[in-house]
Write a protein that holds these residues in place. Structure first.
Motif, PDB file in Angstrom:
ATOM      1  N   ASN A  42      69.476 -10.430  30.640  1.00  0.00           N
ATOM      2  CA  ASN A  42      68.247 -11.063  31.114  1.00  0.00           C
ATOM      3  C   ASN A  42      68.191 -12.531  30.700  1.00  0.00           C
ATOM      4  OD1 ASN A  42      67.350  -8.720  32.325  1.00  0.00           O
ATOM      5  ND2 ASN A  42      65.983  -8.153  30.660  1.00  0.00           N
ATOM      6  N   ALA A  43      68.633 -12.811  29.479  1.00  0.00           N
ATOM      7  CA  ALA A  43      68.662 -14.206  29.020  1.00  0.00           C
ATOM      8  C   ALA A  43      69.593 -15.038  29.891  1.00  0.00           C
ATOM      9  CB  ALA A  43      69.098 -14.271  27.562  1.00  0.00           C
ATOM     10  N   ALA A  44      70.769 -14.506  30.183  1.00  0.00           N
ATOM     11  CA  ALA A  44      71.723 -15.238  31.040  1.00  0.00           C
ATOM     12  C   ALA A  44      71.149 -15.461  32.430  1.00  0.00           C
ATOM     13  CB  ALA A  44      73.043 -14.483  31.115  1.00  0.00           C
ATOM     14  N   ALA A  45      70.398 -14.467  32.922  1.00  0.00           N
ATOM     15  CA  ALA A  45      69.764 -14.618  34.235  1.00  0.00           C
ATOM     16  C   ALA A  45      68.768 -15.769  34.226  1.00  0.00           C
ATOM     17  CB  ALA A  45      69.060 -13.318  34.634  1.00  0.00           C
ATOM     18  N   ILE A  46      68.007 -15.896  33.164  1.00  0.00           N
ATOM     19  CA  ILE A  46      67.049 -16.994  33.042  1.00  0.00           C
ATOM     20  C   ILE A  46      67.783 -18.336  33.104  1.00  0.00           C
ATOM     21  CG2 ILE A  46      65.420 -18.156  31.482  1.00  0.00           C
ATOM     22  CD1 ILE A  46      64.686 -15.336  30.427  1.00  0.00           C
ATOM     23  N   ALA A  47      68.889 -18.445  32.366  1.00  0.00           N
ATOM     24  CA  ALA A  47      69.655 -19.698  32.349  1.00  0.00           C
ATOM     25  C   ALA A  47      70.170 -20.056  33.733  1.00  0.00           C
ATOM     26  CB  ALA A  47      70.815 -19.579  31.361  1.00  0.00           C
TER      27      ALA A  47
ATOM     28  N   SER B 236      78.959 -17.729  38.197  1.00  0.00           N
ATOM     29  CA  SER B 236      78.098 -18.377  37.199  1.00  0.00           C
ATOM     30  C   SER B 236      78.479 -19.843  37.003  1.00  0.00           C
ATOM     31  CB  SER B 236      78.231 -17.629  35.866  1.00  0.00           C
ATOM     32  OG  SER B 236      77.772 -18.403  34.790  1.00  0.00           O
ATOM     33  N   GLN B 237      77.478 -20.681  36.798  1.00  0.00           N
ATOM     34  CA  GLN B 237      77.719 -22.096  36.496  1.00  0.00           C
ATOM     35  C   GLN B 237      77.536 -22.420  35.018  1.00  0.00           C
ATOM     36  OE1 GLN B 237      75.247 -24.541  39.019  1.00  0.00           O
ATOM     37  NE2 GLN B 237      76.241 -23.858  40.905  1.00  0.00           N
TER      38      GLN B 237
ATOM     39  N   GLU C 262      68.327 -13.147  47.278  1.00  0.00           N
ATOM     40  CA  GLU C 262      68.935 -14.249  48.025  1.00  0.00           C
ATOM     41  C   GLU C 262      70.369 -14.476  47.563  1.00  0.00           C
ATOM     42  OE1 GLU C 262      66.282 -17.803  47.840  1.00  0.00           O
ATOM     43  OE2 GLU C 262      64.975 -16.383  46.798  1.00  0.00           O
ATOM     44  N   VAL C 263      70.599 -14.285  46.269  1.00  0.00           N
ATOM     45  CA  VAL C 263      71.892 -14.598  45.679  1.00  0.00           C
ATOM     46  C   VAL C 263      72.182 -13.621  44.551  1.00  0.00           C
ATOM     47  CG1 VAL C 263      70.871 -16.301  44.128  1.00  0.00           C
ATOM     48  CG2 VAL C 263      73.293 -16.436  44.636  1.00  0.00           C
ATOM     49  N   ILE C 264      73.456 -13.254  44.416  1.00  0.00           N
ATOM     50  CA  ILE C 264      73.925 -12.489  43.263  1.00  0.00           C
ATOM     51  C   ILE C 264      74.952 -13.347  42.549  1.00  0.00           C
ATOM     52  CG2 ILE C 264      75.000 -10.377  42.409  1.00  0.00           C
ATOM     53  CD1 ILE C 264      74.094  -8.952  44.914  1.00  0.00           C
ATOM     54  N   VAL C 265      74.690 -13.625  41.283  1.00  0.00           N
ATOM     55  CA  VAL C 265      75.560 -14.476  40.469  1.00  0.00           C
ATOM     56  C   VAL C 265      76.367 -13.575  39.532  1.00  0.00           C
ATOM     57  CG1 VAL C 265      75.643 -16.347  38.789  1.00  0.00           C
ATOM     58  CG2 VAL C 265      73.847 -16.327  40.549  1.00  0.00           C
ATOM     59  N   PHE C 266      77.665 -13.770  39.526  1.00  0.00           N
ATOM     60  CA  PHE C 266      78.532 -12.996  38.643  1.00  0.00           C
ATOM     61  C   PHE C 266      79.056 -13.880  37.515  1.00  0.00           C
ATOM     62  CE2 PHE C 266      78.529 -10.182  42.245  1.00  0.00           C
ATOM     63  CZ  PHE C 266      78.680  -8.918  41.691  1.00  0.00           C
ATOM     64  N   GLY C 267      78.962 -13.371  36.293  1.00  0.00           N
ATOM     65  CA  GLY C 267      79.465 -14.086  35.132  1.00  0.00           C
ATOM     66  C   GLY C 267      80.066 -13.114  34.133  1.00  0.00           C
TER      67      GLY C 267
ATOM     68  N   TRP D 282      68.703 -23.405  35.536  1.00  0.00           N
ATOM     69  CA  TRP D 282      69.580 -24.573  35.494  1.00  0.00           C
ATOM     70  C   TRP D 282      70.960 -24.348  36.107  1.00  0.00           C
ATOM     71  CZ3 TRP D 282      67.786 -23.338  30.156  1.00  0.00           C
ATOM     72  CH2 TRP D 282      66.564 -23.948  29.870  1.00  0.00           C
ATOM     73  N   GLY D 283      71.248 -23.163  36.631  1.00  0.00           N
ATOM     74  CA  GLY D 283      72.596 -22.865  37.080  1.00  0.00           C
ATOM     75  C   GLY D 283      72.710 -22.482  38.534  1.00  0.00           C
ATOM     76  N   ALA D 284      73.501 -21.458  38.788  1.00  0.00           N
ATOM     77  CA  ALA D 284      73.856 -21.074  40.157  1.00  0.00           C
ATOM     78  C   ALA D 284      72.669 -20.577  40.971  1.00  0.00           C
ATOM     79  CB  ALA D 284      74.949 -19.992  40.118  1.00  0.00           C
ATOM     80  N   GLY D 285      71.625 -20.089  40.313  1.00  0.00           N
ATOM     81  CA  GLY D 285      70.459 -19.571  41.028  1.00  0.00           C
ATOM     82  C   GLY D 285      69.294 -20.530  41.097  1.00  0.00           C
ATOM     83  N   ALA D 286      69.475 -21.759  40.664  1.00  0.00           N
ATOM     84  CA  ALA D 286      68.380 -22.738  40.672  1.00  0.00           C
ATOM     85  C   ALA D 286      67.857 -22.936  42.095  1.00  0.00           C
ATOM     86  CB  ALA D 286      68.864 -24.071  40.099  1.00  0.00           C
ATOM     87  N   GLY D 287      66.546 -22.929  42.225  1.00  0.00           N
ATOM     88  CA  GLY D 287      65.928 -23.134  43.529  1.00  0.00           C
ATOM     89  C   GLY D 287      65.652 -21.856  44.296  1.00  0.00           C
ATOM     90  N   THR D 288      66.097 -20.711  43.767  1.00  0.00           N
ATOM     91  CA  THR D 288      65.833 -19.437  44.427  1.00  0.00           C
ATOM     92  C   THR D 288      64.638 -18.747  43.782  1.00  0.00           C
ATOM     93  OG1 THR D 288      67.247 -18.097  42.980  1.00  0.00           O
ATOM     94  CG2 THR D 288      68.293 -19.164  44.874  1.00  0.00           C
ATOM     95  N   GLN D 289      64.098 -17.776  44.481  1.00  0.00           N
ATOM     96  CA  GLN D 289      63.009 -16.963  43.931  1.00  0.00           C
ATOM     97  C   GLN D 289      63.433 -15.510  43.735  1.00  0.00           C
ATOM     98  OE1 GLN D 289      59.518 -17.974  43.031  1.00  0.00           O
ATOM     99  NE2 GLN D 289      60.963 -19.662  42.806  1.00  0.00           N
TER     100      GLN D 289
END
Length: 318
Positions: free
Chosen positions: A117-122, A290-291, A250-255, A126-133
């Protein structure tokens, strides 16, 4: 900067403790890393956590009274309200009130987050999901976890433990998992799963097998290693399809560390995911890497602190 512009993030892992001082823009001002040495016991680990927190403050030149609070990212079962790690197998902890201990030492409010959850917040701030809801972060490392942002809010669940994606059963006749379930996703798609699959196939070898070595061999073109990585990607895609049906992101970020083999994994994840989804749901979902990287836990834990008593701001939705 004013007091509310700084926060401390702590990433509490089985092998390392990483502390960082972060400002509201996502700039990592100072960092301190220490080995966890979990085998030395709870008290020794707690002292290292407190030491890392002190050292990052000293290195930054920022006094504790200028810091808004401390966020902690931890694996395992947590209670975010009480700031207590209920159970963390990687640390050997049960019912450790880490939040209270840090608050008593530094006089700062503390928030405790599941590490995914913490990584998702980041990634969202500020990362790959910035600007999404509507974003999902999936971490693929020793285990598999997820953090879900839905309509601009972190879905944390009753006590902050939501997102145990790795324990979704994808085969009810599958092998037993340490959680007590059978056929869990992380039995097929985690770093541990990749290592186990390799050991099973290479039963006659005495050489140590690690997910990192397998990934490196796969990237170098080794056919056996590539098959193992592709197999993990297939199962991650199966799991990702379930996430799409549940959350419509909208997006799935993998890290996570296993994603170092992303050039092999990502095409397999997308292929498997899209084959198992209603086209209208899957076609608009972006699957990206992930960014933020290895500091996502620290950054996200600090980012979550900015939610404290800040109504109307983006982070307040945590």
């Amino acid at each position: 900067m004013a007091k509310e512009e700084y926060a401390i993030g702590l990433d509490l892992g089985g092998t390392k403790i990483l502390a960082g001082l972060v400002d509201r823009t996502g700039r990592l001002i100072a960092r301190k890393q220490l080995p966890t040495y979990a085998e030395e016991g709870e008290k020794a680990v707690i002292e290292r956590v407190l030491s890392a927190t002190h050292d990052v403050l000293s290195a930054s030149g920022i006094h504790s009274e200028e810091v808004r609070g401390v966020g902690i990212a931890s694996a395992g079962v947590i209670n975010s309200d009480s700031g207590e790690v209920i159970f963390a197998s990687n640390l050997g902890w049960r019912n450790v009130p880490i939040g209270t201990l840090i608050e008593q030492r530094f006089g700062l409010p503390v928030r405790l987050f599941n590490d995914a959850n913490a990584a998702a917040i980041a990634e969202w701030l500020w990362g790959a999901g910035a600007g999404t809801q509507n974003m999902i972060y999936v971490t693929v490392s020793t285990g598999v976890g997820a953090g879900v942002i839905s309509d601009g809010r972190l879905i944390s669940g009753r006590d902050g433990s939501a997102g145990e994606f790795g324990h979704i059963s994808i085969d009810w006749n599958g092998p037993p998992c340490g959680c007590g379930n059978r056929g869990c996703l992380e039995n097929y798609a985690s770093g541990t799963a990749i290592e186990n699959a390799a050991r099973h196939k290479l039963a006659t070898t005495n050489e140590p097998v690690t997910a990192k070595a397998i990934s490196e061999a796969a990237l170098a073109g080794d056919p056996f290693s590539k098959r193992l990585i592709k197999q993990a990607g297939f199962y991650l895609g199966v799991g990702a399809a379930n996430l799409i049906y549940l959350f419509n992101p909208e997006v799935i970020v993998f890290g996570g560390g296993v994603m170092n083999a992303s050039t092999i994994l990502m095409p397999e994840i997308e292929k498997s995911m899209r084959e198992r989804c209603i086209p209208g749901l899957a076609q608009e979902v972006r699957v990206i890497l992930s960014q933020i990287g290895v500091e996502a836990g620290v950054m996200g834990a600090a980012g979550g602190v900015f939610a404290l008593d800040q109504p109307g701001e983006k982070a307040s939705n945590f």
